[in-house]
Design a protein around this motif. Structure first.
Motif, PDB file in Angstrom:
ATOM      1  N   LYS A  20       0.848  -1.201   0.000  1.00 35.83           N
ATOM      2  CA  LYS A  20       0.000   0.000   0.000  1.00 35.83           C
ATOM      3  C   LYS A  20       0.874   1.238   0.000  1.00 35.83           C
ATOM      4  CE  LYS A  20      -4.186   1.778   0.393  1.00 35.83           C
ATOM      5  NZ  LYS A  20      -3.856   2.651  -0.766  1.00 35.83           N
ATOM      6  N   GLY A  21       0.502   2.226  -0.793  1.00 33.55           N
ATOM      7  CA  GLY A  21       1.258   3.479  -0.769  1.00 33.55           C
ATOM      8  C   GLY A  21       0.984   4.333  -1.997  1.00 33.55           C
ATOM      9  N   GLY A  22       1.262   5.602  -1.876  1.00 34.68           N
ATOM     10  CA  GLY A  22       0.903   6.579  -2.889  1.00 34.68           C
ATOM     11  C   GLY A  22       1.780   6.586  -4.133  1.00 34.68           C
ATOM     12  N   MET A  43       6.214   3.621   4.277  1.00 35.90           N
ATOM     13  CA  MET A  43       4.836   3.082   4.239  1.00 35.90           C
ATOM     14  C   MET A  43       4.752   1.784   5.034  1.00 35.90           C
ATOM     15  SD  MET A  43       2.728   5.121   2.704  1.00 35.90           S
ATOM     16  CE  MET A  43       1.394   4.029   3.159  1.00 35.90           C
ATOM     17  N   LYS A  48       4.733   2.643   8.656  1.00 36.76           N
ATOM     18  CA  LYS A  48       3.506   3.383   8.989  1.00 36.76           C
ATOM     19  C   LYS A  48       2.307   2.434   9.116  1.00 36.76           C
ATOM     20  CE  LYS A  48       3.200   6.936   6.382  1.00 36.76           C
ATOM     21  NZ  LYS A  48       2.971   7.859   5.259  1.00 36.76           N
ATOM     22  N   LYS A  67       5.528   2.316  -2.737  1.00 34.41           N
ATOM     23  CA  LYS A  67       5.394   3.696  -3.218  1.00 34.41           C
ATOM     24  C   LYS A  67       5.732   3.720  -4.693  1.00 34.41           C
ATOM     25  CE  LYS A  67       4.580   7.813  -1.272  1.00 34.41           C
ATOM     26  NZ  LYS A  67       3.969   8.098   0.036  1.00 34.41           N
ATOM     27  N   ALA A  94      -2.344   5.044  -4.161  1.00 29.97           N
ATOM     28  CA  ALA A  94      -3.137   6.140  -3.579  1.00 29.97           C
ATOM     29  C   ALA A  94      -2.439   7.449  -3.963  1.00 29.97           C
ATOM     30  CB  ALA A  94      -3.192   5.972  -2.061  1.00 29.97           C
ATOM     31  N   PRO A  95      -3.012   8.591  -3.586  1.00 32.25           N
ATOM     32  CA  PRO A  95      -2.372   9.881  -3.928  1.00 32.25           C
ATOM     33  C   PRO A  95      -1.126  10.197  -3.101  1.00 32.25           C
ATOM     34  CG  PRO A  95      -4.740  10.155  -3.498  1.00 32.25           C
ATOM     35  CD  PRO A  95      -4.353   8.795  -3.010  1.00 32.25           C
ATOM     36  N   ASP A  96      -0.255  10.983  -3.679  1.00 32.60           N
ATOM     37  CA  ASP A  96       0.879  11.589  -2.962  1.00 32.60           C
ATOM     38  C   ASP A  96       1.111  12.946  -3.646  1.00 32.60           C
ATOM     39  OD1 ASP A  96       3.073  10.875  -0.820  1.00 32.60           O
ATOM     40  OD2 ASP A  96       4.207  11.695  -2.478  1.00 32.60           O
ATOM     41  N   THR A 106      -7.012   3.687  -3.850  1.00 29.00           N
ATOM     42  CA  THR A 106      -7.818   4.462  -2.901  1.00 29.00           C
ATOM     43  C   THR A 106      -7.519   5.943  -3.119  1.00 29.00           C
ATOM     44  OG1 THR A 106      -6.108   4.258  -1.217  1.00 29.00           O
ATOM     45  CG2 THR A 106      -7.884   2.610  -1.188  1.00 29.00           C
ATOM     46  N   ASN A 119       6.507  13.152   4.551  1.00 25.47           N
ATOM     47  CA  ASN A 119       7.326  11.969   4.790  1.00 25.47           C
ATOM     48  C   ASN A 119       8.788  12.389   4.785  1.00 25.47           C
ATOM     49  OD1 ASN A 119       5.494   9.605   4.849  1.00 25.47           O
ATOM     50  ND2 ASN A 119       4.902  10.338   2.815  1.00 25.47           N
ATOM     51  N   ASN A 143       1.354  11.440   9.857  1.00 23.91           N
ATOM     52  CA  ASN A 143       0.624  11.532   8.581  1.00 23.91           C
ATOM     53  C   ASN A 143      -0.102  10.237   8.218  1.00 23.91           C
ATOM     54  OD1 ASN A 143       2.367   9.771   7.119  1.00 23.91           O
ATOM     55  ND2 ASN A 143       3.726  11.464   6.557  1.00 23.91           N
ATOM     56  N   GLY A 165      -3.998   9.440   6.351  1.00 25.73           N
ATOM     57  CA  GLY A 165      -4.317   9.181   4.943  1.00 25.73           C
ATOM     58  C   GLY A 165      -4.458   7.698   4.661  1.00 25.73           C
ATOM     59  N   VAL A 166      -3.477   6.933   5.092  1.00 23.99           N
ATOM     60  CA  VAL A 166      -3.543   5.500   4.770  1.00 23.99           C
ATOM     61  C   VAL A 166      -4.607   4.806   5.621  1.00 23.99           C
ATOM     62  CG1 VAL A 166      -1.682   4.635   6.302  1.00 23.99           C
ATOM     63  CG2 VAL A 166      -2.183   3.474   4.135  1.00 23.99           C
ATOM     64  N   SER A 195      -7.614   5.409   3.666  1.00 22.12           N
ATOM     65  CA  SER A 195      -7.505   4.584   2.452  1.00 22.12           C
ATOM     66  C   SER A 195      -7.930   3.150   2.754  1.00 22.12           C
ATOM     67  CB  SER A 195      -6.065   4.565   1.943  1.00 22.12           C
ATOM     68  OG  SER A 195      -5.814   5.680   1.126  1.00 22.12           O
TER      69      SER A 195
HETATM   70  O1  LIG Z   1      -3.310   6.321   1.361  1.00 14.51           O
HETATM   71  C1  LIG Z   1      -2.397   5.566   1.088  1.00 14.51           C
HETATM   72  O2  LIG Z   1      -2.540   4.412   0.739  1.00 14.51           O
HETATM   73  C2  LIG Z   1      -0.954   6.025   1.168  1.00 14.51           C
HETATM   74  C3  LIG Z   1      -0.744   7.489   1.365  1.00 14.51           C
HETATM   75  C4  LIG Z   1       0.739   7.746   1.303  1.00 14.51           C
HETATM   76  O3  LIG Z   1       1.320   7.671   0.256  1.00 14.51           O
HETATM   77  C5  LIG Z   1       1.472   8.013   2.509  1.00 14.51           C
HETATM   78  O4  LIG Z   1       0.961   7.783   3.624  1.00 14.51           O
HETATM   79  O5  LIG Z   1       2.648   8.444   2.413  1.00 14.51           O
END
Ligand SMILES: O=C(O)CCC(=O)C(=O)O
Ligand SMILES: NC(=O)C1=CN([C@@H]2O[C@H](COP(=O)(O)OP(=O)(O)OC[C@H]3O[C@@H](n4cnc5c(N)ncnc54)[C@H](O)[C@@H]3O)[C@@H](O)[C@H]2O)C=CC1
Length: 422
Positions: free
Chosen positions: A68-70, A89, A92, A104, A142-144, A172, A322, A347, A350-351, A354
């Motif tokens: 999982k990751g942006g 990620m 996290k 990522k 996901a977004p970054d 997501t 990050n 932060n 967000g995840v 997600s």
């Molecule tokens: O929402 C996500 O899956 C990841 C968001 C993200 O890239 C991050 O937490 O750095």
């Protein structure tokens, strides 16, 4: 000491190892990503010329669940940077106890110089390039930086075209109209604001009236600034890539948001009807050195260097970005009693949301905003307390090391249980 993102991420792991109960062989394994794909992305520009871009997807660790990751669009993206971000990620998702690993992606490009059509072509090309390694049960982007709901919808559409049916849970951070969740757009900033409030409670300080400076005014920074204002904090400085604004009596965050929504950048705000002619235009570097209660870096990596740390005057740093603090700066901040709340907690909102989006997609059922926000706050509070428990029980030098202890032990345990040798 390392000043690059990957060097920092690995050094943060090494710093925590002596305090964590992780087998030495497993720890060695944890330092290496599972795989990284590099893709070449030809895009026909609007003028008919062809540019070839480079993209990456790094899958760092999947011991605890799907990657999982942006996905980041930025000129400074590199294989090392996505590897560091994929590592972060991993720690996290483990710290906030989601059933995910870490990944990522990134494309080396400057989307601010591209038309919408060109960005769409690039996004669809990138999706085609990585589509064999992503999927709802494999790896969920996901977004970054410089990506958001629009790009996620294009990724979902491209992936679904190859699948032959609609596959919303491949990404997501989607718009609500195509399967996104209530609360994801604000989730990261909301998590940063909640974590800031909790940190002030922990330090027995009043957030009401506390002065705050926020570097970066994109998705994360703008929401953080707005929510902290609504919690009673006094946001005295904000910035983006075009520069910074400072007003000791406090800025009108919502007016700045309106200006950025219209113009794309903060530059020019002071000259608008909403603007303040008494707000000073300062540099991003000056912002980091302001005498404020809390400093919130919400832009890119490595902005708080050793030099900045020597002169930083905030009492608390809450890492919305990050990797904003180098390992050398961490040492200085610790010596100077500046409390740093690590990115992998601050932060994580967000995840977390997600994850809630992915769960709703898989159940084909949607939650309301209140349920999403309550769940987000519960998970963040639990992770915050677990980090504090590790800080006390393991006598770690700082909160970052404590957060890593929790994360490394969770991922390490999963590796031990699954076995290192297939
Ligand atoms: O929402 C996500 O899956 C990841 C968001 C993200 O890239 C991050 O937490 O750095
Ligand atoms: N979007 C998300 O859900 C999450 C984002 N993050 C992290 O938060 C940070 C910001 O991400 P987003 O807000 O999503 O990106 P964004 O693209 O929406 O905004 C980035 C902001 O940073 C500013 N910026 C870029 N370079 C800068 C520089 N050199 N100096 C000062 N400002 C600069 C941009 O002008 C913009 O205001 C990144 O570190 C990202 O990895 C972390 C967790 C989740």
């Amino acid at each position: 000491m390392a000043e690059d993102a990957l060097g920092n991420m690995l050094a943060q792991m090494e710093n925590a190892e002596p305090y964590a109960d992780v087998d030495a062989g497993v720890f060695e394994r944890l330092k290496h990503p599972e795989r990284t794909l590099k893709v070449t992305l030809p895009v026909e520009r609007d003028d008919g010329s062809v540019d070839v871009f480079e993209g990456f997807r790094c899958q760092f660790d999947s011991a605890r669940g799907p990657f999982k990751g942006g996905i980041r669009y930025h000129p400074t993206v590199s294989q090392d940077e996505v590897t560091a971000l994929a590592g972060w990620m991993t720690w996290k998702t483990a710290l906030v106890d989601l059933p995910y690993g870490g990944a990522k992606g990134g494309v080396v490009c400057d989307p601010t110089t591209m038309s919408d059509r060109e960005v769409e072509k690039l996004t669809r090309r990138y999706t085609e390039g990585v589509r064999r390694m992503i999927g709802p049960d494999m790896d969920v982007p996901a977004p970054d930086i410089n990506t958001g709901g629009r790009e996620m919808a294009w990724i979902m559409d491209t992936y679904s075209m190859y699948g032959g049916y609609v596959i919303p849970d491949v990404v997501t951070g989607k718009p609500i109209e195509v399967g996104g969740t209530a609360g994801r757009v604000e989730a990261t900033g909301r998590g940063v604001a909640i974590t800031t409030r909790r940190t002030f409670d922990y330090l027995d300080r009043d957030l009401d009236g506390a002065t705050v400076a926020v570097q970066g005014f994109g998705n994360v920074g703008s929401v953080t600034a707005r929510l902290l204002s609504s919690m009673g904090a006094n946001v005295v400085a904000v910035s983006d890539v075009s520069g910074a604004l400072h007003d000791e009596s406090g800025l009108d965050v919502m007016a700045i948001e309106r200006h950025v929504a219209e113009k794309g950048v903060m530059a020019g705000y002071a000259d608008t009807d909403d603007g303040y002619d008494h707000a000073d235009a300062i540099s991003n570097d000056d912002l980091l050195r302001l005498d404020v209660d809390a400093l919130i870096p919400a832009a890119i990596e490595n902005v708080i260097t050793e030099d900045v740390a020597e002169e930083l005057r905030a009492d608390v740093v809450v890492e919305a970005a990050n990797g904003p603090t180098t390992v050398a700066a961490d040492v200085v901040l610790r010596e100077r009693d500046v409390q740093v709340v690590p990115d992998i907690l601050a932060n994580a909102g967000g995840v977390i949301v997600s994850y809630l989006e992915w769960v709703q997609n898989s159940q084909q059922y949607s939650w309301d905003l209140e349920q999403v926000n309550d769940d987000l706050e519960t998970r963040l509070a639990r992770a915050f307390d677990e980090m504090l428990d590790a800080y006390t029980a393991r006598e770690t030098p700082d909160l970052r090391t404590a957060a890593y202890v929790v994360a490394l032990e969770r991922v390490g345990k999963a590796h031990e249980m699954r076995g290192l040798f297939p």
